[in-house]
Structures are given as C-alpha cells and as structure tokens.
Design an enzyme around this catalytic site. Structure first.
Site, mmCIF file in Angstrom:
data_model
loop_
_atom_site.group_PDB
_atom_site.id
_atom_site.type_symbol
_atom_site.label_atom_id
_atom_site.label_comp_id
_atom_site.label_asym_id
_atom_site.label_seq_id
_atom_site.Cartn_x
_atom_site.Cartn_y
_atom_site.Cartn_z
ATOM 1 N N VAL A 194 7.702 -4.087 3.434
ATOM 2 C CA VAL A 194 8.729 -3.699 4.291
ATOM 3 C C VAL A 194 8.264 -3.965 5.987
ATOM 4 C CG1 VAL A 194 10.493 -1.759 5.134
ATOM 5 C CG2 VAL A 194 9.523 -1.787 2.705
ATOM 6 N N ASP A 251 0.052 1.903 1.370
ATOM 7 C CA ASP A 251 -1.318 2.692 1.646
ATOM 8 C C ASP A 251 -2.152 3.159 0.524
ATOM 9 O OD1 ASP A 251 -0.749 3.420 4.607
ATOM 10 O OD2 ASP A 251 0.956 4.482 3.760
ATOM 11 N N GLY A 260 -1.973 0.415 -1.811
ATOM 12 C CA GLY A 260 -2.641 -0.678 -2.264
ATOM 13 C C GLY A 260 -3.762 -1.063 -1.107
ATOM 14 N N HIS A 298 -0.263 2.676 10.224
ATOM 15 C CA HIS A 298 -0.443 4.167 9.759
ATOM 16 C C HIS A 298 -1.808 4.381 10.030
ATOM 17 C CE1 HIS A 298 1.366 7.691 8.025
ATOM 18 N NE2 HIS A 298 1.485 7.234 6.853
HETATM 19 N N1 LIG Z 1 7.998 1.028 5.110
HETATM 20 C C1 LIG Z 1 8.085 0.992 6.439
HETATM 21 O O1 LIG Z 1 9.002 0.743 7.206
HETATM 22 C C2 LIG Z 1 6.966 1.701 7.441
HETATM 23 C C3 LIG Z 1 5.662 1.503 6.940
HETATM 24 N N2 LIG Z 1 4.720 1.741 7.738
HETATM 25 C C4 LIG Z 1 3.162 1.691 7.144
HETATM 26 O O2 LIG Z 1 2.926 0.015 7.119
HETATM 27 C C5 LIG Z 1 2.058 0.060 5.956
HETATM 28 C C6 LIG Z 1 2.932 -0.905 5.148
HETATM 29 O O3 LIG Z 1 3.844 -0.080 4.612
HETATM 30 P P1 LIG Z 1 5.331 -1.026 3.547
HETATM 31 O O4 LIG Z 1 5.297 -2.255 4.339
HETATM 32 O O5 LIG Z 1 6.142 0.375 3.219
HETATM 33 O O6 LIG Z 1 4.467 -1.354 2.106
HETATM 34 P P2 LIG Z 1 4.977 -1.618 0.749
HETATM 35 O O7 LIG Z 1 4.924 -0.648 0.112
HETATM 36 O O8 LIG Z 1 6.261 -2.435 1.034
HETATM 37 O O9 LIG Z 1 3.804 -2.854 0.330
HETATM 38 C C7 LIG Z 1 3.518 -3.917 0.852
HETATM 39 C C8 LIG Z 1 2.840 -5.107 0.130
HETATM 40 O O10 LIG Z 1 1.805 -4.510 -0.450
HETATM 41 C C9 LIG Z 1 1.408 -5.212 -1.354
HETATM 42 N N3 LIG Z 1 0.461 -4.570 -2.494
HETATM 43 C C10 LIG Z 1 0.730 -3.064 -2.832
HETATM 44 N N4 LIG Z 1 -0.249 -2.841 -3.532
HETATM 45 C C11 LIG Z 1 -1.244 -4.156 -3.550
HETATM 46 C C12 LIG Z 1 -2.505 -4.263 -4.144
HETATM 47 N N5 LIG Z 1 -3.191 -3.390 -4.763
HETATM 48 N N6 LIG Z 1 -3.041 -5.302 -3.850
HETATM 49 C C13 LIG Z 1 -2.363 -6.244 -3.127
HETATM 50 N N7 LIG Z 1 -1.100 -6.240 -2.668
HETATM 51 C C14 LIG Z 1 -0.484 -5.037 -2.770
HETATM 52 C C15 LIG Z 1 2.979 -5.479 -2.118
HETATM 53 O O11 LIG Z 1 2.973 -6.486 -2.846
HETATM 54 C C16 LIG Z 1 3.539 -5.623 -0.885
HETATM 55 O O12 LIG Z 1 4.050 -7.062 -0.792
HETATM 56 C C17 LIG Z 1 1.646 1.262 5.511
HETATM 57 O O13 LIG Z 1 0.552 1.802 5.987
HETATM 58 C C18 LIG Z 1 2.884 2.149 5.896
HETATM 59 O O14 LIG Z 1 2.585 3.425 5.884
HETATM 60 C C19 LIG Z 1 4.681 2.390 8.796
HETATM 61 C C20 LIG Z 1 5.666 2.461 9.378
HETATM 62 C C21 LIG Z 1 7.280 2.194 8.624
HETATM 63 MG MG LIG Z 2 5.615 6.825 7.067
#
Ligand SMILES: NC(=O)C1=CN([C@@H]2O[C@H](COP(=O)(O)OP(=O)(O)OC[C@H]3O[C@@H](n4cnc5c(N)ncnc54)[C@H](O)[C@@H]3O)[C@@H](O)[C@H]2O)C=CC1
Ligand SMILES: [Mg+2]
Ligand SMILES: CC(=O)[C@](C)(O)C(=O)O
Ligand SMILES: [Mg+2]
Length: 347
Positions: free
Chosen positions: A39, A99, A101, A123
C-alpha cells in the site's frame, strides 16, 4: 520552523521552507530502493519518481504485487528487482514491507546496510519493539522515519490532485551526519503536505492508538451501535445507513475537513446544535475509559505482540478474510454498498 498549534510550539517543515529543488539537490547521488509494493510502496515510489528522484523497487518476483509494479511502469532489471538485489543497489533502503514481513526480511536487509547507507521506515514499529522484531540497525547508517498520516492510496491520489498528505518525521540514529537533510528531503519527495517532528516511540504508539481508535476501530464500533439501535426501533436500512454513515462521509465530514467541527456545528440547524452540544460530552465520557485501556495495551506492547503473532501465522490471509467478510456481510455495509451504487455520480 517553529509553529504554534493552539498554545503549543512545535518543529515543523513546510514545502515553502524546503522546496522540491532542495530535496532533489540533497538526494541527487542517492539510489532510493523502495522495498515492498503493497500500500505505501506504490504511493511513495511513484510520487518520488514523478518528483524526479532516482528510485528502484524491490519486490518478490512471481508475487501479485510484482505484476502490479510492472503495470505501474517499473521495468524488471532496470527499476524493478528482487528484494535482495534492490537492497544491494540502494543507498537509501525504504523498508515498506508489512511490519511482520520486515521481521523475516531483516537478516537479509541488514547484510546490505553498509556504512553510509540509510534505513528508512514509515512506522516506528520495527525499531521500537526490537525485542520482538530483532530489528537492531548497525551503528554507521542513518535510521530515519517518514510516516504519512494516511493510506498509501490517499498519498498517491492527493499527490496526483496537487495536494499533500501530512507526515511525521523522526531520526532514530544519525550515523552519517546527513540524517536530518536526508529525512526531510525524503518527506518532501514522497509528497507530504507539511512534516511534523516526532520520535519512533511516539509515532508507533500514536499510530496504533489512532487506527484502533477514531480512525478505524472506534468509528466502526460507534457506527454499528447507532445502526443497531435505529434498526431495533423499526427504522429501515436506508434510513439507518444514511443517518449513521452516508450523511457523515458525504455531507458533514467534508465540512469539518474544510473549516472544523465548530464551523460545522455553527452551520447546522439550531435543533441539531442544541442536541449535539448536549450529547458530545456523554459520548466522550463513555468512551474515554476504552481509549485509556487501548493506550495502555499499546504502551505495554500487547498490541504489537498481537499483530506480530497473528500476521506471522501461515493461515493469516484466510483468517483475515473471514473477519473482513463478517464486516462486508453485515447488514450495515450491505446497505452501504447499495447506497453507494445509488449515488448519482456512480450512475
Ligand atoms: N498501509 C498504509 O497505508 C500505511 C502503512 N504504513 C507502514 O508502512 C509499512 C508498509 O505497510 P503496507 O504498505 O501497508 O504493507 P503491506 O502489508 O501492503 O505489505 C507490503 C509488501 O510487503 C511484502 N511482504 C510481506 N511479507 C513479506 C516477506 N516476508 N518477505 C518479502 N516481502 C513481504 C508484500 O508482498 C507487499 O508487497 C508498514 O511499516 C506500515 O505500518 C504507514 C502508514 C500507512
Ligand atoms: Mg498504522
Ligand atoms: C493508513 C494508516 O496510517 C494506518 C491506518 O495507520 C495503517 O494502515 O497502518
Ligand atoms: Mg497511520
């Protein structure tokens, strides 16, 4: 600059103060590797690219999000790589895996954090809960944070509309002496509105509270409570949904966004004003103990532990789907789906 919010002075950075040209100058020799394309990854990577930075994406080959990255214009072997190759090539590693991952990828990422590089988070989770995550960065790299206060989807949408989502920024470790310039330049580069200063601990505790509270958990809970009471008293789904959700998102919250709750109050009927002035304090008093309990659960690390435990299970996706289905299948959100279809702009 220092700016007063009410009577409290804070450190903030605005786009006027730190223009995009300055950010490009600061980062001109850097390769920004965005790790993860869930995301936040797409929002930040695309905004950085469109703002003229040197960006590559690291993602697992063969995953759905690899294909999404390709369709967004990232080119395999040129700007899109396997995670490890991106870690090798990047001088700034934007750790945007989920987080949970991040925990499993950490040993690999750490190997490529050679002196002078920067490790960037959105984060404070991984570093704050290091006893649980094992994420302990080496001393000679910068460890910085830009946390957009909203979904990556909004970060991108607002950028495209010429707007900006506010972000917080923090420095956990200044290994190179350049951490401050790097973090601000990245914050501007990803398309932030204004940036406000925090630290990793305060970012994660406020973020976990907010998303469990008024941003998601509490609002869904209040919606459900009111909807159920209206339905139990003979109101139709249309009436209950419009009076609980649709009017809020379509009519009243945009007014609050523009001018504040005080102005929205001032522009409703005298009847609504009287009642809403009488009732906001009872609602505050009824929910405050729940917020206090929530904050305590965040503070003690219980919320972090729960999310690590559930997100690292093999059947995590299936279990999640069951819980999301319960929301989706609830009468309130079924009614919502019909109401959305009936919006004139969706016809
Ligand atoms: N979702 C959001 O809009 C927001 C997220 N954050 C932070 O940003 C960071 C990323 O969050 P998101 O984008 O929501 O993440 P997400 O849950 O969408 O995952 C991001 C990517 O991680 C990959 N992934 C997951 N486990 C893995 C592993 N074991 N090995 C390799 N790749 C792996 C997935 O394929 C995916 O492409 C986190 O720290 C989150 O707390 C901060 C603000 C808002
Ligand atoms: Mg959050
Ligand atoms: C979108 C956001 O900032 C959240 C709700 O904190 C998150 O997705 O973690
Ligand atoms: Mg958040």
């Amino acid at each position: 600059m220092k700016l007063k919010f009410g009577s409290v002075e804070e450190n903030v950075v605005t786009r006027e103060e730190f223009p995009l040209e300055k950010a490009r100058e600061v980062l001109k020799d850097e390769v920004i590797a965005v790790l993860g394309y869930g995301v936040q990854g797409p929002g930040q990577a695309l905004n950085l690219k469109d703002n003229g930075f040197n960006v590559i994406v690291g993602q697992r080959k063969g995953s759905k999000t690899w294909d999404k990255a390709v369709s967004d214009g990232w080119v395999p072997g040129k700007t899109l790589f396997e995670l490890e190759e991106a870690c090798e090539k990047g001088t700034i590693l934007q750790f945007l895996l989920s987080d949970a991952g991040q925990i499993s990828a950490w040993p690999m990422v750490k190997k490529h954090l050679t002196p002078g590089k920067a490790l960037y988070f959105s984060h404070g989770f991984g570093v704050t809960y290091k006893e649980k995550t094992g994420i302990i960065p080496p001393p000679d790299v910068d460890v910085i944070l830009v946390a957009p206060k909203g979904s990556g989807t909004s970060l991108r949408r607002m950028f495209v509309e010429g707007r900006g989502l506010n972000s917080s920024y923090a420095i956990f470790q200044d290994g190179t002496g350049k951490a401050k310039d790097r973090v601000i330049a990245l914050g501007i580069g990803v398309g932030s509105g204004y940036l406000f200063e925090t630290d990793f601990y305060r970012e994660v505790t406020s973020d976990l509270t907010g998303e469990r509270g008024t941003l998601m958990g509490a609002i869904q809970g209040i919606f459900a409570a009111q909807y159920e009471v209206l339905r139990a008293n003979g109101h139709t789904p249309s009436e209950a949904f419009n009076e609980t959700v649709e009017e809020l998102t379509q009519s009243l919250m945009p007014l609050v966004a523009e001018n504040g709750m005080d102005w929205m109050y001032a522009n409703c009927s005298t009847t609504a004003q009287r009642g809403a002035l009488d009732w906001w304090k009872p609602f505050r008093d009824a929910t405050k103990p729940v917020f206090e309990k929530l904050y305590e659960s965040v503070k003690t690390g219980q919320e972090a532990q729960k999310s690590i435990d559930s997100n690292s299970k093999d059947d995590y996706r299936e279990k999640l789907e069951v819980e999301l289905k319960e929301l989706r299948d609830s009468e309130m959100w079924q009614a919502g789906a019909t109401v959305r279809k009936l919006r004139p702009e969706n016809n």
